[in-house]
Design a protein around this motif. Sequence first.
Motif, PDB file in Angstrom:
ATOM      1  N   SER A   1       0.723  -1.156  -0.130  1.00  0.00           N
ATOM      2  CA  SER A   1      -0.505   0.208   0.073  1.00  0.00           C
ATOM      3  C   SER A   1       0.638   1.479   0.219  1.00  0.00           C
ATOM      4  CB  SER A   1      -0.579  -0.120   1.318  1.00  0.00           C
ATOM      5  OG  SER A   1      -1.493   1.477   1.516  1.00  0.00           O
ATOM      6  N   THR A   2       1.393   1.126   0.964  1.00  0.00           N
ATOM      7  CA  THR A   2       2.398   2.827   1.055  1.00  0.00           C
ATOM      8  C   THR A   2       3.736   2.627   0.720  1.00  0.00           C
ATOM      9  OG1 THR A   2       3.318   2.133   3.091  1.00  0.00           O
ATOM     10  CG2 THR A   2       0.875   3.200   3.632  1.00  0.00           C
ATOM     11  N   GLN A   3       4.513   1.754   0.274  1.00  0.00           N
ATOM     12  CA  GLN A   3       6.052   2.259  -0.122  1.00  0.00           C
ATOM     13  C   GLN A   3       5.486   1.548  -1.481  1.00  0.00           C
ATOM     14  OE1 GLN A   3       8.000   2.363   2.099  1.00  0.00           O
ATOM     15  NE2 GLN A   3       6.079   2.941   3.013  1.00  0.00           N
TER      16      GLN A   3
ATOM     17  N   LEU B   1      -8.422 -12.074   3.946  1.00  0.00           N
ATOM     18  CA  LEU B   1      -6.423 -12.261   4.851  1.00  0.00           C
ATOM     19  C   LEU B   1      -6.167 -11.296   4.116  1.00  0.00           C
ATOM     20  CD1 LEU B   1      -5.420 -13.384   6.525  1.00  0.00           C
ATOM     21  CD2 LEU B   1      -4.800 -15.409   5.933  1.00  0.00           C
ATOM     22  N   TYR B   2      -5.579 -10.877   5.120  1.00  0.00           N
ATOM     23  CA  TYR B   2      -4.023  -9.566   5.320  1.00  0.00           C
ATOM     24  C   TYR B   2      -3.315  -9.776   6.152  1.00  0.00           C
ATOM     25  CZ  TYR B   2      -8.152  -6.811   2.045  1.00  0.00           C
ATOM     26  OH  TYR B   2      -8.847  -6.208   1.508  1.00  0.00           O
TER      27      TYR B   2
ATOM     28  N   ARG C   1       0.560   0.586  12.175  1.00  0.00           N
ATOM     29  CA  ARG C   1       0.016   1.379  10.610  1.00  0.00           C
ATOM     30  C   ARG C   1      -1.629   0.953  10.384  1.00  0.00           C
ATOM     31  NH1 ARG C   1       6.277   2.554   9.145  1.00  0.00           N
ATOM     32  NH2 ARG C   1       7.466   2.508  11.231  1.00  0.00           N
ATOM     33  N   TRP C   2      -0.469   0.070   9.258  1.00  0.00           N
ATOM     34  CA  TRP C   2      -1.813  -1.082   8.802  1.00  0.00           C
ATOM     35  C   TRP C   2      -3.482  -0.461   9.197  1.00  0.00           C
ATOM     36  CZ3 TRP C   2      -4.864  -4.542   8.036  1.00  0.00           C
ATOM     37  CH2 TRP C   2      -5.905  -4.846   7.178  1.00  0.00           C
TER      38      TRP C   2
ATOM     39  N   HIS D   1      -5.506   2.166   3.222  1.00  0.00           N
ATOM     40  CA  HIS D   1      -4.588   1.241   2.494  1.00  0.00           C
ATOM     41  C   HIS D   1      -4.809  -0.011   1.724  1.00  0.00           C
ATOM     42  CE1 HIS D   1      -1.792   3.292   5.052  1.00  0.00           C
ATOM     43  NE2 HIS D   1      -2.455   2.878   6.235  1.00  0.00           N
ATOM     44  N   ILE D   2      -6.011  -0.876   1.757  1.00  0.00           N
ATOM     45  CA  ILE D   2      -6.394  -1.844   1.249  1.00  0.00           C
ATOM     46  C   ILE D   2      -6.882  -1.323  -0.341  1.00  0.00           C
ATOM     47  CG2 ILE D   2      -8.344  -2.908   0.554  1.00  0.00           C
ATOM     48  CD1 ILE D   2      -8.417  -3.722   4.300  1.00  0.00           C
TER      49      ILE D   2
END
Length: 147
Positions: free
Chosen positions: A94-96, A114-115, A125-126, A133-134
Amino acid sequence: MKKLFAFLLFMVMSSAAMAEDQIYTGTFSNKAVDGYDPVSYFMDDMPVKGKSDFKTEYKGADWYFASQEHLDMFEAEPEKYAPQFGGYCAWAVSTQKDFAPGDPEQWAVVDGKLYLNYNKNVKKRWDSDRTLHIKQANENWPELINK
């Protein structure tokens, strides 16, 4: 000296061009979710390790299950039970916009999916904005996996 330089340049370029596997299995293993039973995340309070008696291959990785019932459920609907983003860290995707290992003990089931996340701090953070983020990871994933 020129041969050494050429070899080092080849190695750097080769590793940069290598795509990640669709399913995260670690460096010295072919076990998806580090051998945890992916169905157990949806059925139990805590995920459980699978057994070699109940194993299947999916997307080039070995998947382990705690029971024949869980194996059958997975084989009927693997996309339902396999972790999103191939088991790589959802926050990193998501972020990187990059790959990082997913820790099978840092997990969440959100809207039936599932994550996994890299570690406890990353998961916090997520968790702070799962929806964002998803969404971001879903946008980034196709480009990452098709490099």
